[in-house]
Design a protein around this motif. Sequence first.
Motif, mmCIF file in Angstrom:
data_model
loop_
_atom_site.group_PDB
_atom_site.id
_atom_site.type_symbol
_atom_site.label_atom_id
_atom_site.label_comp_id
_atom_site.label_asym_id
_atom_site.label_seq_id
_atom_site.Cartn_x
_atom_site.Cartn_y
_atom_site.Cartn_z
ATOM 1 N N ASP A 68 -59.349 62.299 40.443
ATOM 2 C CA ASP A 68 -60.853 62.952 40.345
ATOM 3 C C ASP A 68 -60.844 64.328 41.047
ATOM 4 O O ASP A 68 -59.786 64.903 41.631
ATOM 5 C CB ASP A 68 -61.792 62.177 41.013
ATOM 6 N N ASP A 69 -61.883 65.005 41.148
ATOM 7 C CA ASP A 69 -61.832 66.533 41.611
ATOM 8 C C ASP A 69 -61.534 66.411 43.112
ATOM 9 O O ASP A 69 -60.879 67.439 43.670
ATOM 10 C CB ASP A 69 -63.126 67.114 41.364
ATOM 11 N N ARG A 111 -61.974 61.102 23.745
ATOM 12 C CA ARG A 111 -62.240 61.206 25.133
ATOM 13 C C ARG A 111 -60.831 61.150 25.801
ATOM 14 O O ARG A 111 -60.974 61.910 26.909
ATOM 15 C CB ARG A 111 -62.670 59.598 25.519
ATOM 16 N N GLU A 127 -60.032 64.812 26.263
ATOM 17 C CA GLU A 127 -61.259 65.475 26.816
ATOM 18 C C GLU A 127 -60.744 65.378 28.596
ATOM 19 O O GLU A 127 -60.529 66.254 29.301
ATOM 20 C CB GLU A 127 -62.491 65.132 26.836
ATOM 21 N N HIS A 128 -60.211 63.979 28.813
ATOM 22 C CA HIS A 128 -59.890 63.746 30.163
ATOM 23 C C HIS A 128 -58.584 64.533 30.581
ATOM 24 O O HIS A 128 -58.553 65.180 31.721
ATOM 25 C CB HIS A 128 -59.612 62.366 30.180
ATOM 26 N N LYS A 173 -57.708 67.558 29.206
ATOM 27 C CA LYS A 173 -58.038 68.860 29.270
ATOM 28 C C LYS A 173 -58.488 69.283 30.563
ATOM 29 O O LYS A 173 -58.227 70.158 31.069
ATOM 30 C CB LYS A 173 -58.912 69.071 28.055
ATOM 31 N N LYS A 174 -59.520 68.405 31.060
ATOM 32 C CA LYS A 174 -60.231 68.499 32.200
ATOM 33 C C LYS A 174 -59.229 68.557 33.459
ATOM 34 O O LYS A 174 -59.367 69.392 34.281
ATOM 35 C CB LYS A 174 -61.170 67.356 32.465
ATOM 36 N N LEU A 175 -58.205 67.667 33.417
ATOM 37 C CA LEU A 175 -57.118 67.553 34.523
ATOM 38 C C LEU A 175 -56.487 68.876 34.449
ATOM 39 O O LEU A 175 -56.257 69.414 35.617
ATOM 40 C CB LEU A 175 -56.345 66.356 34.158
ATOM 41 N N ASP A 182 -57.343 71.963 33.317
ATOM 42 C CA ASP A 182 -58.193 73.020 33.650
ATOM 43 C C ASP A 182 -58.158 72.985 35.159
ATOM 44 O O ASP A 182 -58.014 74.032 35.853
ATOM 45 C CB ASP A 182 -59.556 72.815 32.970
ATOM 46 N N THR A 183 -58.276 71.889 35.548
ATOM 47 C CA THR A 183 -58.697 71.882 37.084
ATOM 48 C C THR A 183 -57.682 72.226 37.884
ATOM 49 O O THR A 183 -57.436 72.843 38.911
ATOM 50 C CB THR A 183 -59.173 70.513 37.584
#
Lengths: 598, 295
Positions: B195-196, B256, B259-260, B262-264, B266-267
Amino acid sequence: MTFANPIFLAGLLLNLVPIAIHILGKTTGKPIPFTTVKIIPVEQPKAKEKNFHLHRRLLLLSRILFISLLSILFAGPKKVSSYETSEIKAEVFAYIDNSISVQMLSPEQIEAQVRSQLPEQLKEASIQYFVALPDSEELELVSSIGDVEFQPYEINHGKRIAKFAEYHYPNKILISDFQRSDWENVELPQEINSVQIKPTAGSFNVGILKAELIHEHNQGTSNSVKALLYNSSLQKQEVRVSVDFQGQVFSKDIELRPSQSQNIFFKDLPEGRGEVEIIVDAEDQLSFDNSMLFLIEPIQSHKILILSEGTEKQLKNLYLTRALQAIRIDRMSCEVEVASIHALSDLDLDAFDILCINASLVKLSTADKEKLKTFQQNQTKSTILIMNESFEAAMEIFQLPSLGLNFNGIATYPPGQSTLVSPNWQGPKETLEVNQLDLFYVDFYRYGQLKTNNSNQIHFMLENQFPLVIQINGEKASMLILNTSLDTAWSELGRSNTLVPLFQNALQRWLDPNLIEKQTSKWLKPFDKPHFKLESNRNAAYNYTRKESKLIFINPKISKTLSEQGPLQQHLDYSIIRLLMYILVALLPMMLYLEIKN
Amino acid sequence: MQVNEFMAMVESLIVQCQAPAHARSLVEGFINGIHRGIFSGSGTEFMQYRPYHQGDELKHLDWKLYARVGEKQIRLYREETNCHCWFVLDMSSSMSYRNNTSKVSKFEYACLYIACLGWLSIKQGDSIGLIAYNEKVNAFVEPGSRRDTLETIVLALLKLTPAGQANHPTMFSTLQEHIGNRGKLSVLSDMLDFDDTLLGCFKHLTVLHHDVELLQVLDPYEQDFPFKGGQQFVDIETGQIIETAALEVKDLYQLRMSEHLKKLQDTAIQSQLHYKLMLSDQPIAQYLMAKGDLS
């Protein structure tokens, strides 16, 4: 179809297990371990999809097939004749003693006696008869007593009765006169009732049971007829047996003892082709056939003279066995004489049809050479010449060019890889591969066309020093020349098997072409292997006798044997078993794959 | 599998990919390597002069210069150091996933990667260390630059079995105790529960001049979801069971998942973390070679 062990069919019930597994098993199969379950969207599977798993269906199918096939295989499928299922409607089944003594009564009398002893309700019933075969333990089924073949042989009825007892038929009876003492040893099962045939006053029969025509070829030929007569009555009978052949009648009076059979021979019938009739005269006491016809085929007889060096006794030992083996051609009979080449001047060559010379010719006197030349010039005579000198010597003695004959065949023995060379060849140099020649006689000869030059001055030899066979064909006769000048071991050719096909080759030219046409292809190939088969026992070769016999029964009505139509023979149906095995073998890998996948 | 066999396999893999053994960053260290230290010291490469101050060791004084110019100058050298490479291995039970067609699980794949990269690092004189954790830290190997260290790490890896859930704070506390100054950190995990907050922690390490590389190890089935028909899925870690029509939800799942990821990614980029996705059915040499290209 029935089964040998139907109890195993209960194994089919085991199919309930895979069916239950299929029905009760989870529709979605085993849970799949996974990691990202959190993000897997949940959607209820459709009802149709739940049930439709192809591999599960296939698995169920393969399991059911597997169990079913195994059950059926263990049960042992059997063929059943159509007889049991439909055709037999008889109410009484009888095992009838087919020994000769039962024939003292006529079929009608036997049947009348049988019916008189049957219970009231079965007196009008139809009866099927089982009879024993002399050379088999199978029983033969006949529909009337008239079709029963009565046998002169000793038959062990005990075994047949035991077999008959196994048959699941109602109203089984045994019909016999119980005259033979061995009936005392037969245990009759309870379900089989015995019916005794009793002789009536004056009931007897005399006739020919069977007859054989015998050709004996043993240093000559003779035709003989052998007939087996029987007397099924209880008293002696005097009969006169006559054989009529080509207008000549040969008769013999004999006395037949009661209830016994007896052989009678007519030997040394004349040669020739024609019908032979055998007649039995017993003063109207015959109720069966009393005559029969044969066709005697002519036998060809030829004389062979073998000339070689050495004393007559030596030559007999050397050649006679092989020569006798060589004449094993059907309907061909030969007399073989052996003489020394030095006694040629005293011999009358015209008395012989085939001349076989295994000797040196160059040393012969001019008169002897002329004699041989005269013999060979006769177009109906054959010569087998096994030379110890050059081919040219034969050319000189026999004057081959003057005969107008062409060399139309060469061969080697044994056939092999070799090159034919001709040193005196005037034309372009060429060699012939013997193996490339005509392959018509694969087993022995390899013929081929061989050209000669105008002067016929040729000399052949083979590179590997195998003997070279040259066949010169005349109008009817042939001349076989075996050039062995390069190999002295071939002077003892008489001891080797090579002589046999040479004789056969010479003999076959004498076969009647009309007869040949009627025969099988074997006739056209006298070099067939069976004729080559040599006996190691010399005496056996000396005493070799070829017999042609023909068995003819008095009542040649054909009745089908049980093995063809019999109701009671159930054989394991191997065609079905084999098919089941194939399916099973093909099924196993598929089932294993599905099991693993599941 | 024996250590020797494993090492032999690793070496053969290295030979296959012929990855150049280059480190990527400048780090501080004590053992001479090809990393250039930014501090002067007892290295061999001359950097600059500085005036002599009282108290400096006379051995560093450039007497030739003093004789020529008459100024007392101290020679400064660029010190070559080695680098501490930490391998942080997630050994939660989700790492044990392996699809029917795959030869290795994600965990085994990560172990192999560590062994290969460790072998390369040792070759170029770097130190390597290991932290493997789930609820607690199960294996800890202090950084070392000898081959023994690699064998210790491999031996430890061979003994490990993925189980339980990952407790990231425990790992971080252990890491912070030992990580010291600048170093390189390779985190091997499927990162399904990252997580973030956790990424923030890693970002904190980059602030401290650590080079953090996130290596996400995934099974191709986790990305593609190639299931058909009605299926039951049980979560390896939590035991949660769901039933779904796999073929129908495949597209949604892939969406999904991407997306997961991609988010990872990007962060990670925002946090100045290096991020790489590794699929366990791909040849490991491919990722090692890509690593070589980076330097």
